[in-house]
Design an enzyme around this catalytic site. Structure first.
Site, short mmCIF file in Angstrom:
data_model
loop_
_atom_site.label_atom_id
_atom_site.label_comp_id
_atom_site.label_asym_id
_atom_site.label_seq_id
_atom_site.Cartn_x
_atom_site.Cartn_y
_atom_site.Cartn_z
N LYS A 212 0.92 -0.94 0.02
CA LYS A 212 0.02 0.05 -0.05
C LYS A 212 0.97 1.36 0.05
CE LYS A 212 -3.76 2.29 2.92
NZ LYS A 212 -4.48 1.85 3.95
N GLU A 218 10.60 -4.65 4.72
CA GLU A 218 10.64 -5.93 4.05
C GLU A 218 10.34 -5.97 2.61
OE1 GLU A 218 8.89 -4.62 6.81
OE2 GLU A 218 9.10 -6.23 8.38
N GLY A 274 -4.76 -2.36 5.40
CA GLY A 274 -3.67 -3.41 4.65
C GLY A 274 -4.53 -4.56 4.96
N ARG A 275 -5.16 -4.97 6.28
CA ARG A 275 -5.83 -6.09 6.81
C ARG A 275 -7.00 -6.40 6.10
NH1 ARG A 275 -4.28 -2.75 10.80
NH2 ARG A 275 -6.14 -2.05 12.14
N GLU A 360 -4.15 -7.06 15.16
CA GLU A 360 -4.02 -5.93 14.60
C GLU A 360 -4.92 -4.80 14.77
OE1 GLU A 360 -2.35 -4.49 10.64
OE2 GLU A 360 -0.42 -4.71 11.49
N HIS A 391 -3.68 -33.89 17.67
CA HIS A 391 -2.42 -34.69 18.12
C HIS A 391 -1.74 -33.43 18.68
CE1 HIS A 391 -4.42 -38.47 16.94
NE2 HIS A 391 -4.92 -37.71 16.15
N LYS A 511 9.59 -0.53 14.48
CA LYS A 511 10.15 -0.38 13.00
C LYS A 511 10.91 0.85 13.16
CE LYS A 511 6.00 -0.72 10.22
NZ LYS A 511 4.99 0.36 9.04
O1 LIG Z 1 1.03 -2.80 2.34
P1 LIG Z 1 2.25 -1.98 3.20
O2 LIG Z 1 2.18 -0.52 3.15
O3 LIG Z 1 3.45 -2.55 2.67
O4 LIG Z 1 2.09 -2.64 4.66
C1 LIG Z 1 2.17 -3.78 5.09
C2 LIG Z 1 1.49 -4.05 6.50
O5 LIG Z 1 2.21 -3.08 7.32
C3 LIG Z 1 1.39 -2.73 8.30
O6 LIG Z 1 1.08 -1.47 8.15
C4 LIG Z 1 1.80 -3.26 9.53
O7 LIG Z 1 2.12 -4.30 9.89
C5 LIG Z 1 -0.09 -3.56 8.05
O8 LIG Z 1 -1.00 -2.92 8.54
C6 LIG Z 1 -0.09 -3.58 6.53
O9 LIG Z 1 -0.86 -4.54 6.24
#
Ligand SMILES: O=P(O)(O)OC[C@H]1O[C@](O)(CO)[C@@H](O)[C@@H]1O
Length: 551
Positions: A212, A218, A274-275, A360, A391, A511
């Protein structure tokens, strides 16, 4: 003049006080008594919504508990808040945004306003572009830099830009185009990228960079490694990037700065959290995998549950009821966690997906006004597909000292019938829910001839609550309904707890600290470490180890 209940702090609302008093009266009640006192309970405390069937009879509730919980929802102003969400109001107050994932699945031709603008045509336009892309890739018409058709798709994203796509891909794998390979890379740990690409040929591989913000550490680190891997594998020509990368983002400038053509970017909007984004363009990999028709069918499933949530009276409203039951378990029965147990292997990533959605969203410590909450908020969600869990950790659920409410999810039909498997699987679902509720007394154990010293070990107290959620079979539409069910359950709870379910400030501190530590690990000169003695020591130890054996 007395204040409306929704203005009062939660613990002071009449329904909360009544629930607390009621809890004192019913705390000793056993599910056995509840069932014995009402022969029809197992049929009565059930509910259908769309294709989903819910048996909630094995919750530790009486009719009065349910009535009070429904009153709690009313006093929280849930009706008005649902209206506010569907009307595009800025209910994510700390970020000043609407939370309008319901617009992503609103039918073409309908109207959903954000700041007075109907967003449905924009949503549909992106879906059309996704459709054209998906059809080209599926038909082998999207060719790479060397002219070979793309056969492998790698989604790079994290959090909501990964968990939804992976979950949906796994859940709907049965409907997936088998000639294509799908991989998902999320972790900053380089082995995630290396393992995902190890057996892929760059000439046939396309990366979907899903972010987003297009700035997540990452995702951008993985995307940069992917670009290097691709260019190195295709003879060093940077022009190759254009045919092998597409982006899903709200940040057009950052996407083009990365080298992805604007024409290969699929947009969405800041009002999609995002979620809550798996049915936006973030679902591009899902659409390529299952095809546009199945994707649209999934969206119709989401919409069906949205409409149920928006219009059904609370007493017959599945997300409202499940949200309130879980709240009862958390705030009154003291449950700290909630297990989600899909008896459908294809749903193996559903618990992981729900972890972000629930925790979250509702892992919050202050109210919408910023006052500390005086009650527990989100329980800890976890789970594994049945029967594997049986199990492993079910021992603790049956005989441990903690109360773990369970959601069993099962289907009347398997997607791929195989001998007796399905009957055996379903027998286990029904048996587990029954065992948790009714247990086994010492007398029953003795009557089986168990030696006295083993009797206590073989007693099951029972009285452990569960829901059984069922549908005919796992289709794209059912997955949409199931996911929307939990989205709205989370919303319901957030409203009662009076928290902002749509922000996630809790991920920021770690972060930011990581960003300040990175130069301390990568720099050549000895850094002046100004952290606490533990952090300083860990950094020094790591630097010394790296210096001894680099790489
Ligand atoms: O889509 P982006 O901006 O890379 O964010 C990834 C994720 O990082 C967060 O902002 C924090 O974990 C989530 O809400 C989101 O889904």
């Amino acid at each position: 003049m007395s204040q409306p209940a929704s203005r009062l702090p939660l613990l002071q609302r009449p329904s909360w006080k009544a629930l607390a008093a009621h809890h004192d009266e019913v705390r000793q009640l056993h599910l056995k008594d509840l069932f014995a006192g009402d022969a029809g309970r197992g049929e009565r405390l059930t509910l259908s919504a769309g294709d989903l069937f819910l048996d909630y009879s094995k919750n530790r509730v009486t009719d009065r508990t349910l009535a009070l919980l429904l009153r709690l929802a009313q006093e929280a102003g849930l009706e008005e808040r649902i209206r506010a969400m569907f009307n595009g109001e800025k209910i994510n107050a700390t970020e000043g945004r609407a939370a309008l994932h319901v617009a992503l699945r609103a039918p073409a031709g309908s109207t959903v306003l954000v700041d007075g603008r109907n967003v449905v045509p924009e949503v549909q336009a992106v879906l059309e572009r996704m459709t054209a892309f998906a059809n080209r890739v599926r038909a082998g018409q999207w060719t790479g830099h060397t002219g070979k058709p793309i056969r492998n798709l790698v989604n790079i994203g994290i959090g909501g830009s990964d968990l939804g796509p992976v979950m949906a891909y796994e859940a709907l794998r049965h409907y997936s185009e088998r000639s294509l390979t799908f991989r998902f890379v999320s972790n900053l740990d380089g082995s995630d990228f290396l393992e995902a690409t190890r057996d892929l040929h760059p000439a046939e591989t396309l990366f979907i960079v899903s972010s987003k913000t297009f700035s997540t550490l990452e995702t951008m680190t993985n995307a940069n490694s992917a670009r290097e891997w691709l260019i190195a594998g295709l003879g060093g020509d940077p022009k190759a990037v254009a045919r092998h990368f597409v982006a899903v983002s709200t940040e057009a400038e950052k996407v083009t700065a990365f080298g992805i053509e604007a024409a290969n970017m699929f947009g969405f909007w800041d009002w999609v959290g995002g979620r809550y984004s798996m049915d936006s363009a973030i679902g591009l990999s899902t659409m390529v995998a299952i095809g546009p028709d199945h994707f649209r069918s999934m969206l119709r499933g989401f919409h069906r549950m949205d409409e149920h949530f928006r219009t059904a009276p609370f007493a017959e409203n599945m997300p409202v009821l499940m949200g309130l039951l879980s709240l009862w378990n958390t705030n009154f029965l003291g449950a700290e966690t909630a297990a989600v147990l899909p008896y459908e292997q294809y749903l193996k990533r559903f618990p992981a997906y729900l972890q972000q959605l629930t925790m979250e969203s509702n892992g919050k410590h202050v109210t919408r006004e910023g006052r500390p909450v005086e009650y527990q908020t989100s329980p800890i969600y976890w789970g594994e597909p049945g029967t594997n869990g049986q199990h492993s950790f079910y021992q603790l659920i049956h005989q441990g000292t903690r109360l773990i409410p369970c959601d069993f999810i099962a289907f009347d039909h398997p997607l791929v019938p195989l001998g007796r498997h399905h009957d055996l699987l379903l027998a286990n679902v029904f048996a587990q829910a029954r065992a948790l509720a009714f247990g086994k007394t010492a007398e029953e154990v003795e009557a089986e001839g168990t030696v006295a010293r083993l009797v206590p070990h073989r007693v099951f107290e029972g009285n452990r609550p569960s829901n059984v959620l069922m549908a005919d079979r796992l289709t794209p539409a059912v997955l949409g309904q199931l996911t929307a069910l939990y989205e709205h359950l989370v919303f319901t709870q957030g409203v009662v707890w009076d928290i902002d379910s749509f922000d996630q400030w809790g991920v920021e501190l770690g972060k930011a600290l990581a960003m300040s530590i990175i130069p301390d690990l990568e720099g050549g000169a000895e850094p002046t470490l100004g952290y606490d003695s533990s952090t300083n020591n860990l950094i020094r130890r790591y630097r010394a180890s790296k210096a001894r054996s680099p790489g």
